[in-house]
Design a protein around this motif. Structure first.
Motif, PDB file in Angstrom:
ATOM      1  N   LYS A  94       8.915  20.977   5.439  1.00 19.23           N
ATOM      2  CA  LYS A  94      10.082  20.107   5.565  1.00 19.23           C
ATOM      3  C   LYS A  94      10.504  19.915   7.012  1.00 19.23           C
ATOM      4  N   ASP A  95      10.437  20.969   7.814  1.00 18.84           N
ATOM      5  CA  ASP A  95      10.905  20.892   9.197  1.00 18.84           C
ATOM      6  C   ASP A  95       9.770  20.651  10.189  1.00 18.84           C
ATOM      7  N   GLU A  96       8.541  20.506   9.690  1.00 18.92           N
ATOM      8  CA  GLU A  96       7.402  20.254  10.574  1.00 18.92           C
ATOM      9  C   GLU A  96       7.275  18.753  10.858  1.00 18.92           C
ATOM     10  N   VAL A  97       6.888  18.421  12.087  1.00 16.54           N
ATOM     11  CA  VAL A  97       6.763  17.026  12.500  1.00 16.54           C
ATOM     12  C   VAL A  97       5.327  16.570  12.356  1.00 16.54           C
ATOM     13  N   PHE A  98       5.110  15.447  11.670  1.00 15.86           N
ATOM     14  CA  PHE A  98       3.771  14.874  11.559  1.00 15.86           C
ATOM     15  C   PHE A  98       3.367  14.407  12.956  1.00 15.86           C
ATOM     16  N   PRO A  99       2.199  14.812  13.460  1.00 12.27           N
ATOM     17  CA  PRO A  99       1.889  14.614  14.884  1.00 12.27           C
ATOM     18  C   PRO A  99       1.613  13.172  15.309  1.00 12.27           C
ATOM     19  N   ILE A 100       1.193  12.314  14.379  1.00  9.63           N
ATOM     20  CA  ILE A 100       0.777  10.958  14.753  1.00  9.63           C
ATOM     21  C   ILE A 100       1.800   9.934  14.270  1.00  9.63           C
ATOM     22  N   LYS A 101       2.299   9.123  15.183  1.00 10.11           N
ATOM     23  CA  LYS A 101       3.262   8.070  14.859  1.00 10.11           C
ATOM     24  C   LYS A 101       2.603   6.710  15.070  1.00 10.11           C
ATOM     25  N   LEU A 102       2.756   5.835  14.083  1.00 10.96           N
ATOM     26  CA  LEU A 102       2.250   4.471  14.184  1.00 10.96           C
ATOM     27  C   LEU A 102       3.426   3.513  14.100  1.00 10.96           C
ATOM     28  N   ALA A 103       3.472   2.549  15.005  1.00 10.49           N
ATOM     29  CA  ALA A 103       4.616   1.630  15.028  1.00 10.49           C
ATOM     30  C   ALA A 103       4.167   0.245  15.474  1.00 10.49           C
ATOM     31  N   ALA A 104       4.970  -0.744  15.111  1.00  2.00           N
ATOM     32  CA  ALA A 104       4.730  -2.138  15.496  1.00  2.00           C
ATOM     33  C   ALA A 104       6.076  -2.849  15.571  1.00  2.00           C
ATOM     34  N   PRO A 105       6.132  -3.998  16.247  1.00  2.15           N
ATOM     35  CA  PRO A 105       7.417  -4.691  16.388  1.00  2.15           C
ATOM     36  C   PRO A 105       7.967  -5.267  15.092  1.00  2.15           C
ATOM     37  N   THR A 106       7.111  -5.619  14.133  1.00  2.00           N
ATOM     38  CA  THR A 106       7.578  -6.233  12.887  1.00  2.00           C
ATOM     39  C   THR A 106       7.135  -5.421  11.683  1.00  2.00           C
ATOM     40  N   GLY A 107       7.825  -5.641  10.579  1.00  2.00           N
ATOM     41  CA  GLY A 107       7.483  -4.936   9.354  1.00  2.00           C
ATOM     42  C   GLY A 107       6.099  -5.286   8.849  1.00  2.00           C
ATOM     43  N   ARG A 108       5.719  -6.559   8.975  1.00  3.42           N
ATOM     44  CA  ARG A 108       4.406  -6.976   8.495  1.00  3.42           C
ATOM     45  C   ARG A 108       3.281  -6.366   9.323  1.00  3.42           C
ATOM     46  N   ALA A 109       3.479  -6.308  10.643  1.00  5.57           N
ATOM     47  CA  ALA A 109       2.468  -5.696  11.503  1.00  5.57           C
ATOM     48  C   ALA A 109       2.354  -4.199  11.212  1.00  5.57           C
ATOM     49  N   ALA A 110       3.493  -3.547  10.956  1.00  4.41           N
ATOM     50  CA  ALA A 110       3.470  -2.128  10.607  1.00  4.41           C
ATOM     51  C   ALA A 110       2.737  -1.907   9.284  1.00  4.41           C
ATOM     52  N   LYS A 111       2.935  -2.803   8.328  1.00  5.29           N
ATOM     53  CA  LYS A 111       2.269  -2.685   7.036  1.00  5.29           C
ATOM     54  C   LYS A 111       0.761  -2.798   7.199  1.00  5.29           C
ATOM     55  N   ARG A 112       0.317  -3.714   8.068  1.00  2.00           N
ATOM     56  CA  ARG A 112      -1.119  -3.861   8.304  1.00  2.00           C
ATOM     57  C   ARG A 112      -1.694  -2.599   8.934  1.00  2.00           C
ATOM     58  N   MET A 113      -0.949  -1.968   9.854  1.00  4.83           N
ATOM     59  CA  MET A 113      -1.404  -0.704  10.449  1.00  4.83           C
ATOM     60  C   MET A 113      -1.557   0.367   9.378  1.00  4.83           C
TER      61      MET A 113
ATOM     62  N   LEU B  89      -2.209   5.783   6.971  1.00  3.72           N
ATOM     63  CA  LEU B  89      -1.064   6.587   7.400  1.00  3.72           C
ATOM     64  C   LEU B  89       0.191   5.722   7.402  1.00  3.72           C
ATOM     65  N   PRO B  90       1.368   6.323   7.285  1.00  3.47           N
ATOM     66  CA  PRO B  90       2.603   5.533   7.328  1.00  3.47           C
ATOM     67  C   PRO B  90       2.807   4.918   8.705  1.00  3.47           C
ATOM     68  N   ALA B  91       3.310   3.703   8.739  1.00  6.54           N
ATOM     69  CA  ALA B  91       3.643   3.016   9.988  1.00  6.54           C
ATOM     70  C   ALA B  91       5.013   2.372   9.815  1.00  6.54           C
ATOM     71  N   VAL B  92       5.775   2.313  10.890  1.00  2.91           N
ATOM     72  CA  VAL B  92       7.136   1.773  10.816  1.00  2.91           C
ATOM     73  C   VAL B  92       7.352   0.797  11.965  1.00  2.91           C
ATOM     74  N   THR B  93       8.449   0.056  11.891  1.00  4.49           N
ATOM     75  CA  THR B  93       8.823  -0.785  13.026  1.00  4.49           C
ATOM     76  C   THR B  93       9.327   0.092  14.163  1.00  4.49           C
ATOM     77  N   ILE B  94       9.265  -0.445  15.374  1.00  5.96           N
ATOM     78  CA  ILE B  94       9.757   0.307  16.536  1.00  5.96           C
ATOM     79  C   ILE B  94      11.246   0.581  16.383  1.00  5.96           C
ATOM     80  N   HIS B  95      11.988  -0.413  15.862  1.00  7.45           N
ATOM     81  CA  HIS B  95      13.426  -0.209  15.657  1.00  7.45           C
ATOM     82  C   HIS B  95      13.685   0.975  14.728  1.00  7.45           C
ATOM     83  N   ARG B  96      12.909   1.043  13.663  1.00  9.71           N
ATOM     84  CA  ARG B  96      13.113   2.135  12.703  1.00  9.71           C
ATOM     85  C   ARG B  96      12.685   3.474  13.298  1.00  9.71           C
TER      86      ARG B  96
END
Length: 796
Positions: free
Chosen positions: A397-416, A422-429
């Protein structure tokens, strides 16, 4: 007398007077209200005993009597309603009425005896006297200063707002803008407007320089008044930076632009010297920053400066260079290739190795060059070499997943997410933004992890890049992925382009086209356009693309025929995306959306649920586009969804119309007041399509689009297509667009600051490179500004 003055002020405007019965709806954010009243008086042809009143009111007190000014309108569903522009609460006129009102319980500490003393002392005009000058309460026997202060404050709350709204109405403000002004200034609204109406441009959204200038003339501010000149400077900078994407303006064109703005209204000539003097004053006030002959808005200056500082901070980390012997890397890469059945090309291997061995790395390439394949390889190899699991379930629960994937838009994050697993999110999120941040905010945020990969970096503006990099810890590796030939960000700056041009960050450019093996003529065409070439077979029919020659008036019919044919072949609205560069005109986005809605989601007999918002009709099944970031609801500017439900006010407990939109299963509710946040997406702008791909893209291009036609615009549009591309319009328009490449160059200093700081190792001090704009530095500008057409004979 009070009523007579009110009628005089409203110039015979229609009104309805009555006692409040029930509030049907009240929005606490914008104060839009719907209520029912018992009518006691009206000067309109209305004979019912009760009426529904709508308008923008912060607070309506139960059972109180109000006079509403506006007009009756016929609502298609709810019948006749009174649309109020403003309202006035009835002020008691008789001594008995005033005593009853003051002792009614609305005013803490004022009982019947105290109310009697106030009326005996101040007379029948007691309430207006108190509102006008609270010092008159000092004459009331045995009324303490504390009670007097509370009474005045309560009267302002109950009566003062109506006075402000009436006065704002006199200045020509509608109810919505009036409420925004009141929220910004409260009881000081009128005083502030009379003192400096130009401050409205900075403080109240929706008020531009032209509106403030009209107010300025009303209160006697015109010509070269300092407030007018300062507002003109800031407005010009804001418009140029936000609309054209600049991070700064050069002094000479800035002064010319401000002069043109100030003289546009025909209110007389304004001297350059006067504008320059106020530019210096703004520098001294910290509202602009001067650097050589450049002028920055502070938020953009410090975003560029901060971005350079934080990139430098990350590049100082050197432990990554030799962390793995090359033999260990090649062994792990070979195992990965065998496991996933992929043979990486030399440039792709170089990209993966550079990413793993560098604190920051840039990966660029056009369509089909394998960027997605490389991203997946980086993730897999990082996991293998660092011995960390890619299974989220294996982390506590308190461990951080080491790899972060992000993109400027939700659609670009979904494609990643789809390409990496792996999960990807918008930069804002990723940054935890809630959608209310401004460019001036500098909150401390931190992104936790060890590797960050950002896709579609060309879409990231200077402010967002600064917010992202300052949130990264020193030991995080960063990979920025993007296509430098696509459109730059909507916001100011050209971050990816400047980073590449500076050469300070390790970079791998993918140039070999791997998807070409699939026979994609679209990818081949995109690379020709990128290189400034008009494709030799532009108009020739291909298996995955076609060209339909037509004039602008024919575009709607051509689009209609193409879409109808695609539907017959089994494609849906989600598969087909029409793209256009402009909103207005016979081939603009607005017109094409009207046509496409009738193809995809018609309502011929009017029997289907439909909510009208201005000229736009929303129906269940409509494809819509989100226009603003709403991180708290996990939706962002550019996200495309589908209307799945519509509820009318009478059908829900909220008593208001609602539209439910599903964004890939995430359902978001919009009230009628929120519908300005969405628009139809059957056709959308090329800018809004960035970060997305569609099976079928239909792209009309005609010479009427001339103002928008540019190489990167056409390149971005064409590369949105995955399977089929249908071009329609004029071949000459495509040629014009491909040839235009440099006339909208953005003014940024990021490359220069990167080279100065990270290559020459000349670190900025506390004041940076900024110089104070003074009369001496201003005169370094060409002294002939604005005098191009003047000859020596003009002075004789």
């Amino acid at each position: 007398m009070e009523q007579e003055s009110m009628d005089l002020f409203t110039n015979g405007e229609k009104y309805v007077k009555g006692r409040h019965l029930v509030t049907i709806f009240h929005n606490e954010e914008n104060f839009y209200s719907v209520m029912r009243i018992r009518v006691t008086e009206t000067n309109d042809t209305y004979e019912e005993k009760e009426a529904v009143v709508t308008g923008y009111f912060p607070q309506i007190h139960e059972q109180e009597v109000y006079t509403f000014y506006g007009q009756f309108k016929e609502h298609p569903k709810f019948g006749r309603q009174f649309h109020a522009r403003h309202a006035q609460k009835e002020i008691p006129q008789t001594k008995q009425g005033i005593m009853t009102y003051l002792s009614s319980g609305l005013f803490q500490g004022i009982g019947k005896k105290t109310a009697e003393m106030i009326v005996e002392t101040l007379g029948e005009g007691a309430i207006l006297k108190i509102l006008d000058n609270p010092a008159v309460l000092e004459d009331v026997p045995r009324l303490t200063a504390e009670k007097a202060q509370k009474l005045h404050a309560a009267l302002l709350e109950h009566q003062g707002l109506e006075q402000v709204m009436v006065a704002l109405n006199q200045y020509g403000f509608g109810p919505q803008l009036s409420m925004k002004i009141y929220q910004a200034y409260q009881q000081q609204a009128i005083e502030n407007i009379q003192k400096n109406p130009y401050q409205l441009v900075e403080d109240v959204e929706g008020i531009g320089f032209g509106r403030a200038d009209e107010l300025g003339a009303q209160v006697g501010i015109h010509g070269e008044h300092p407030d007018r000149l300062k507002a003109g400077i800031l407005f010009t900078m804001e418009q140029q930076c936000m609309q054209e994407g600049h991070c700064y303006l050069e002094v000479e064109p800035l002064l010319k632009g401000v002069k043109a703005l100030l003289e546009k209204s025909g209110k007389g000539q304004v001297a350059f010297e006067a504008i320059a003097k106020q530019l210096i004053a703004l520098e001294e006030e910290g509202k602009v920053i001067g650097e050589e002959q450049r002028v920055f808005l502070p938020s953009l200056y410090f975003s560029e400066k901060g971005l350079v500082t934080n990139i430098g901070r990350l590049l100082e980390q050197t432990e990554y260079e030799d962390q793995f012997p090359e033999s260990e890397f090649l062994l792990a890469l070979g195992k990965l290739e065998e496991r996933i059945g992929v043979q990486y090309a030399p440039s792709q291997k170089e990209a993966i190795q550079t990413a793993l061995m560098s604190p920051v790395m840039l990966l660029t390439g056009g369509p089909g060059t394998g960027k997605t394949t490389v991203i997946k390889g980086i993730v897999e190899l990082y996991s293998e070499l660092h011995g960390c699991s890619l299974d989220h379930k294996s982390y506590g629960k308190d461990e951080v997943f080491p790899i972060k994937l992000a993109a400027p838009t939700g659609r670009a994050a979904k494609r990643m997410a789809e390409s990496t697993g792996l999960p990807a999110v918008t930069i804002h999120r990723l940054l935890g933004f809630n959608g209310q941040e401004t460019m001036e905010e500098d909150e401390g945020r931190e992104v936790r992890g060890r590797l960050l990969i950002v896709d579609e970096t060309s879409m990231v503006d200077t402010w967002l890049a600064h917010q992202l990099f300052k949130a990264l810890p020193d030991d995080m590796q960063v990979v920025l992925v993007g296509d430098e030939d696509q459109l730059p960000s909507v916001g100011p700056g050209q971050v990816l382009k400047d980073l590449l041009a500076s050469g300070v960050i390790p970079t791998v450019k993918l140039t070999d086209i791997y998807r070409q093996e699939e026979g994609s003529s679209i990818i081949e065409m995109a690379h020709e356009i990128k290189n400034g070439l008009l494709p030799s077979e532009l108009t020739k029919q291909q298996k995955d693309r076609s060209f339909i020659a037509c004039r602008i008036q024919q575009i709607p019919d051509v689009v209609k025929q193409v879409v109808t044919s695609a539907i017959k072949k089994g494609f849906t609205a989600k598969d087909i995306q029409v793209l256009a560069p402009m909103y207005k005109g016979p081939a603009g986005i607005d017109r094409l959306n009207e046509i496409l809605q009738e193809i995809f989601n018609a309502n011929p007999d009017g029997s289907r649920k439909q909510i009208d918002f201005g000229d736009v009709h929303y129906r269940i099944g409509d494809k819509v586009l989100q226009l603003v970031n709403q991180p708290e609801q996990n939706i962002f500017n550019g996200d495309i969804g589908e209307v799945v439900s519509i509820f009318f006010a009478k059908e829900n407990t909220e008593k208001q119309d609602m539209v439910i939109v599903s964004y890939e299963g995430n359902e978001v509710t919009y009230t009628r007041q929120d519908l300005n946040q969405i628009t139809h997406a059957f056709c959308c702008s090329i800018h809004k399509s960035q970060g997305s791909e569609f099976p079928i893209v239909i792209l009309p291009v005609v010479k009427s689009y001339y103002r928008m036609l540019r190489r990167n615009l056409l390149y971005t549009a064409i590369t949105r297509s995955k399977q089929f591309l249908i071009l329609c319009g004029e071949e000459e328009a495509f040629r014009i667009g491909i040839e235009r490449n440099d006339d909208l160059e953005r003014k940024t200093s990021l490359k220069e600051k990167l080279l100065k700081t990270l290559v020459d190792h000349v670190l900025d001090d506390e004041t940076g490179d900024s110089i104070l704009l003074t009369e001496e530095t201003i005169t370094a500008i060409d002294p002939m500004i604005g005098m191009e057409d003047i000859t020596p004979y003009d002075f004789l």
